[in-house]
Design an enzyme around this catalytic site. Structure first.
Site, PDB file in Angstrom:
ATOM      1  N   THR A  15      77.166  46.880  18.660  1.00 32.17           N
ATOM      2  CA  THR A  15      78.197  46.824  17.607  1.00 32.17           C
ATOM      3  C   THR A  15      79.008  48.049  17.212  1.00 32.17           C
ATOM      4  O   THR A  15      80.067  48.370  17.161  1.00 32.17           O
ATOM      5  CB  THR A  15      77.571  46.476  15.985  1.00 32.17           C
ATOM      6  OG1 THR A  15      77.056  44.992  16.136  1.00 32.17           O
ATOM      7  CG2 THR A  15      78.530  46.509  15.021  1.00 32.17           C
ATOM      8  N   SER A  62      72.028  44.205  22.378  1.00 34.74           N
ATOM      9  CA  SER A  62      70.895  44.342  22.682  1.00 34.74           C
ATOM     10  C   SER A  62      70.024  43.101  22.459  1.00 34.74           C
ATOM     11  O   SER A  62      68.667  43.268  22.860  1.00 34.74           O
ATOM     12  CB  SER A  62      70.228  45.440  21.855  1.00 34.74           C
ATOM     13  OG  SER A  62      70.238  45.231  20.401  1.00 34.74           O
ATOM     14  N   THR A  95      71.948  46.887  17.293  1.00 38.23           N
ATOM     15  CA  THR A  95      70.966  47.043  16.303  1.00 38.23           C
ATOM     16  C   THR A  95      69.865  46.218  16.252  1.00 38.23           C
ATOM     17  O   THR A  95      68.881  46.218  15.613  1.00 38.23           O
ATOM     18  CB  THR A  95      71.650  47.082  14.992  1.00 38.23           C
ATOM     19  OG1 THR A  95      72.377  45.959  14.754  1.00 38.23           O
ATOM     20  CG2 THR A  95      72.696  48.156  14.609  1.00 38.23           C
ATOM     21  N   ASP A  96      70.054  45.118  17.055  1.00 41.88           N
ATOM     22  CA  ASP A  96      69.070  43.827  17.024  1.00 41.88           C
ATOM     23  C   ASP A  96      67.901  44.113  17.473  1.00 41.88           C
ATOM     24  O   ASP A  96      66.733  43.945  16.949  1.00 41.88           O
ATOM     25  CB  ASP A  96      69.610  42.726  17.957  1.00 41.88           C
ATOM     26  CG  ASP A  96      70.672  41.983  17.121  1.00 41.88           C
ATOM     27  OD1 ASP A  96      71.230  42.366  15.972  1.00 41.88           O
ATOM     28  OD2 ASP A  96      71.369  40.964  17.624  1.00 41.88           O
TER      29      ASP A  96
HETATM   30  N1  ASP Z   1      74.194  41.922  18.663  1.00 47.45           N
HETATM   31  C1  ASP Z   1      74.342  43.306  18.528  1.00 47.45           C
HETATM   32  C2  ASP Z   1      73.470  44.184  19.289  1.00 47.45           C
HETATM   33  O1  ASP Z   1      72.376  44.204  18.727  1.00 47.45           O
HETATM   34  C3  ASP Z   1      74.250  43.653  17.186  1.00 47.45           C
HETATM   35  C4  ASP Z   1      74.494  45.259  16.538  1.00 47.45           C
HETATM   36  O2  ASP Z   1      74.585  45.893  17.502  1.00 47.45           O
HETATM   37  O3  ASP Z   1      74.528  45.503  15.489  1.00 47.45           O
HETATM   38  O4  ASP Z   1      73.773  44.548  20.189  1.00 47.45           O
END
Ligand code: ASP
EC number: 3.5.1.38
Length: 330
Positions: A15, A62, A95-96
């Site tokens: 993100t 991620s 963040t995942d």
């Molecule tokens: N789907 C994203 C990831 O983990 C979500 C994020 O980055 O907040 O890459």
């Protein structure tokens, strides 16, 4: 360190590299579209914190990361840390699964230099995005001498977390990241302040190095629920060397699954009782007679952290006592 630290910023997507159609799109947007240079371009102030060099290693969410991605990131960070002209590394990351990559680095890097993994809950294009400030804070943490020797850190929402403990605990809020015993410190206006240190062994004090690892043993996780049946368990454990059983409560195992898990252990699968609650200690020989059944237990590691720890431990031993000791030490 020189007056200004030399940092390398590695982009991997997420993100923090995302873009929405409009500023109101805080949760619906395209992930992993901005390059690391574009992201850094949004914070020219960062040049005052450190000498920066950027490289794009990956460009994907991620949620897609598997063991090969972990090894690729780990190998590159290790190469950079070995250089005299690099004082620290920042990895931008979705963040995942940020908590998993960070913990993998925490357990395997052989350096006291600061490594910070950072993401954002909102893309740079959204209203009140946390992307720019999180990245600025991460650079400030990586550039600061007080961050040396703390292992891999995750910076989010003005807080500095140890990779061992931090988990993503919310799907959309800015304060999504929490550590069960609290953050190590905070970052305010480009200066980290620490209030505690990681108590468990990491980086230089672990036996695992990325240089020595080309592949990783297969360890899976199963999330317990009342209707989970033996056939599903058998299918999951068919090719695994280890299974993290994310049991209910304090790692409880439903009566009808005790025998299938004992059989799996007899077949050589390392069965580890953990808790699907995501935090808290699972007492060895507590809710179940683990030694009698040939099972292991986590100390307090969340299932996704336990998977990484068992994976790494299995690269060096299959001895049950040694594997159990790893859960108590790291
Ligand atoms: N789907 C994203 C990831 O983990 C979500 C994020 O980055 O907040 O890459």
């Amino acid at each position: 360190m020189t007056a200004k630290a030399n940092l390398v910023v590695i982009g991997t997507g997420g993100t923090i590299a995302g873009q929405g159609k409009a500023s109101v799109n805080t949760s619906s947007y395209l992930c992993s579209v901005l390059g690391i240079d574009e992201i850094l371009g949004t914070i020219p102030e960062a040049a005052k914190l450190a000498n920066l060099r950027a490289e794009q290693l990956l460009q994907t969410g991620s949620e897609n990361f598997n063991n090969a991605h972990l090894l690729a990131i780990g190998r590159r960070v290790a190469e950079l840390l070995a250089r005299d002209d690099v004082d620290g590394v920042v990895v931008t990351h979705g963040t995942d699964t940020i908590e998993e990559t960070a913990y993998f680095l925490h357990l395997t890097l052989k350096s006291a230099k600061p490594v910070v993994v950072v993401g954002s809950m909102r893309p740079p294009s959204a209203m009140s995005s946390d992307a720019a400030l999180n990245l600025y804070d991460a650079l400030a943490v990586a550039a600061h001498a007080s961050s040396r020797g703390l292992g891999t850190l995750v910076v989010a929402n003005n807080e500095i977390h140890t990779a061992r403990d931090v988990v993503k605990g919310n799907s959309f809020k800015l304060d999504a990241f929490c550590s069960p015993y609290g953050a190590l410190g905070v970052v305010i206006e480009g200066v980290p302040r620490y209030y505690r240190r990681p108590a468990r062994a990491h980086t230089l004090d672990t036996p695992w190095s990325i240089d020595a690892l080309d592949t990783l043993p297969k360890v899976d996780i199963v999330y317990a629920y009342g209707a989970l049946d033996a056939d599903t368990l058998d299918a999951i454990t068919a090719n695994a060397r280890g299974l993290i059983y994310a049991g209910t409560g304090n790692g409880n195992v439903a009566g009808h699954l005790i025998n299938p898990l004992r059989v799996a252990a007899r077949r050589g699968v390392h069965v580890v009782r953990a808790s699907r609650t995501g935090s808290g200690v699972v007492l060895h020989n507590g809710a179940q007679p683990d030694d009698e059944f040939g099972w292991l237990t986590v100390d307090d590691q969340a299932p996704q952290k336990a998977r990484l720890l068992l994976t790494l431990a299995l690269t060096q031993t299959s001895d049950r006592e040694a594997l159990q000791a790893a859960f108590e030490r790291y």
